[in-house]
Design an enzyme around this catalytic site. Structure first.
Site, PDB file in Angstrom:
ATOM      1  N   HIS A  19      -7.364  -6.649  -0.346  1.00  0.00           N
ATOM      2  CA  HIS A  19      -6.268  -5.683  -0.301  1.00  0.00           C
ATOM      3  C   HIS A  19      -5.189  -6.012   0.726  1.00  0.00           C
ATOM      4  CE1 HIS A  19      -4.255  -1.836  -0.739  1.00  0.00           C
ATOM      5  NE2 HIS A  19      -4.443  -1.554   0.534  1.00  0.00           N
TER       6      HIS A  19
ATOM      7  N   TYR B  27      -1.518  11.416   1.742  1.00  0.00           N
ATOM      8  CA  TYR B  27      -2.396  11.669   0.586  1.00  0.00           C
ATOM      9  C   TYR B  27      -2.384  13.154   0.208  1.00  0.00           C
ATOM     10  CZ  TYR B  27      -4.295   7.019   1.521  1.00  0.00           C
ATOM     11  OH  TYR B  27      -4.440   5.662   1.720  1.00  0.00           O
TER      12      TYR B  27
ATOM     13  N   TYR C 192     -12.095   8.650  -2.445  1.00  0.00           N
ATOM     14  CA  TYR C 192     -11.536   8.745  -1.086  1.00  0.00           C
ATOM     15  C   TYR C 192     -10.285   9.625  -1.017  1.00  0.00           C
ATOM     16  CZ  TYR C 192      -7.731   5.337  -1.902  1.00  0.00           C
ATOM     17  OH  TYR C 192      -6.604   4.690  -2.347  1.00  0.00           O
TER      18      TYR C 192
ATOM     19  N   ASP D  32       0.835  -1.191   0.000  1.00  0.00           N
ATOM     20  CA  ASP D  32       0.000   0.000   0.000  1.00  0.00           C
ATOM     21  C   ASP D  32       0.882   1.260   0.000  1.00  0.00           C
ATOM     22  OD1 ASP D  32      -3.007   0.876   0.442  1.00  0.00           O
ATOM     23  OD2 ASP D  32      -1.877   1.993   1.947  1.00  0.00           O
TER      24      ASP D  32
END
Length: 316
Positions: free
Chosen positions: A295, A230, A150, A101
């Site tokens: 995931h 992010y 998201y 990730d």
């Protein structure tokens, strides 16, 4: 947990918490969002029993590692700098890298910036994503999926944190870790917590004790540090202009679940299985697609992932 040792090291101007076990060549594990060193508990135990020194930090902003307050201190240069500093602190020049990730994103940057420090890379879930010089990534995501994608919702400081607080870290973590929804994650207007159905029972690979451990760390540290990763995606794009078109030259093995939210986003499966991935990563030796796995494959299919890691790195 079975002799795993914990310590704090000074790296790149912050104090980083590290879990480690074993002696031998270093295997360095980088976790993703919203996780901790703990996500690698199964791999740490297996690899350390097979003659390796397994090392898993809490990344910047997570767990027991320091969390700078400024958004600007979570760029890819900071994150890679942390890992290079950690490798130095371990007293070695090269490591085997295993990452998932956001850890995988950091791993790709690390392989681009400092390939001399990586013997081989086992990447989970997120493939190399070459820089598109025409479009900033968050802008492109917003155009493709809308404001409620998201990553787009995570951009505003404080908003996602407030939505998480409405239902609490434990419930959010439980819902994210056990979600089996595929395709691009679009968040409902009602808030982050309403987007994922809480499981009636936890899957066999995740216990209430596991959730309690994760939740205790996020209750203490909060989610702002992790969300700041992010919030730097467009900045990272600006910082890495010099690497446009660059290839990753280290040996790589890639593992992903067929139900992974990343694998089922538009264009990713085609990139992985077509010529694009191999062109960008010429030493990509193998792609493994795990049937029926989502995931968080390093936890859901822990033994399979651990065996794949060992079978790959033992060749070097």
């Amino acid at each position: 947990m079975d002799g795993i040792e914990h310590r704090t090291v000074d790296v790149n101007g912050i104090k980083m918490h590290v879990a480690e076990k074993g002696e031998g060549p270093v295997v360095l594990f980088l976790h993703g969002f919203p996780e901790l060193w703990y996500s690698w508990r199964h791999q740490i135990l297996l690899l350390s029993s097979l003659g390796y020194r397994a090392v898993a930090p809490d990344l910047r902003g997570y767990g027991d590692t320091e969390a700078p307050s400024s958004v600007s201190r979570y760029t890819c240069l900071h994150l890679v700098g942390d890992i290079v500093g950690l490798i130095d602190a371990l007293g070695v020049h090269q490591v085997f890298l295993v990452a998932h990730d956001w850890g995988a994103i950091i791993g790709w940057y690390l392989c681009l910036f400092r390939p001399d420090r990586i013997k081989a890379f086992v990447c989970l879930s997120v493939p190399f994503l070459p820089r598109n010089p025409k479009y900033k990534p968050v802008d492109a995501m917003r155009a493709l999926y809308g404001d409620d994608y998201y990553i787009c919702r995570f951009q505003e400081e404080g908003k996602a944190e407030s939505e998480i607080a409405q239902i609490g870290p434990a419930q959010v973590l439980k819902r994210i870790l056990t979600s089996r929804k595929t395709g691009p994650p679009i968040l409902l207007k009602a808030g982050l917590g309403s987007n994922l159905d809480p499981p009636e029972t936890l899957p066999s690979w995740l216990s209430e004790e596991d959730i309690a451990y994760y939740a205790s760390k996020f209750e203490n540290k909060g989610f702002t540090g992790p969300l700041n990763y992010y919030r730097n995606m467009n900045t990272n794009w600006e910082l890495t202009a010099a690497w446009t078109g660059a290839q990753v030259k280290v040996p790589v093995k890639f593992i992903i679940g067929e139900l992974d939210v990343v694998y089922t986003i538009h264009g990713i499966k085609e990139y992985i299985e077509g010529d694009g991935f191999k062109k960008d990563v010429p030493n990509l030796e193998q792609v493994v697609v795990q049937e029926g796995v989502c995931h968080f494959n390093h936890q859901e299919a822990a033994e399979d992932v651990s065996n794949h890691i060992y079978n790959f790195i033992s060749k070097f």
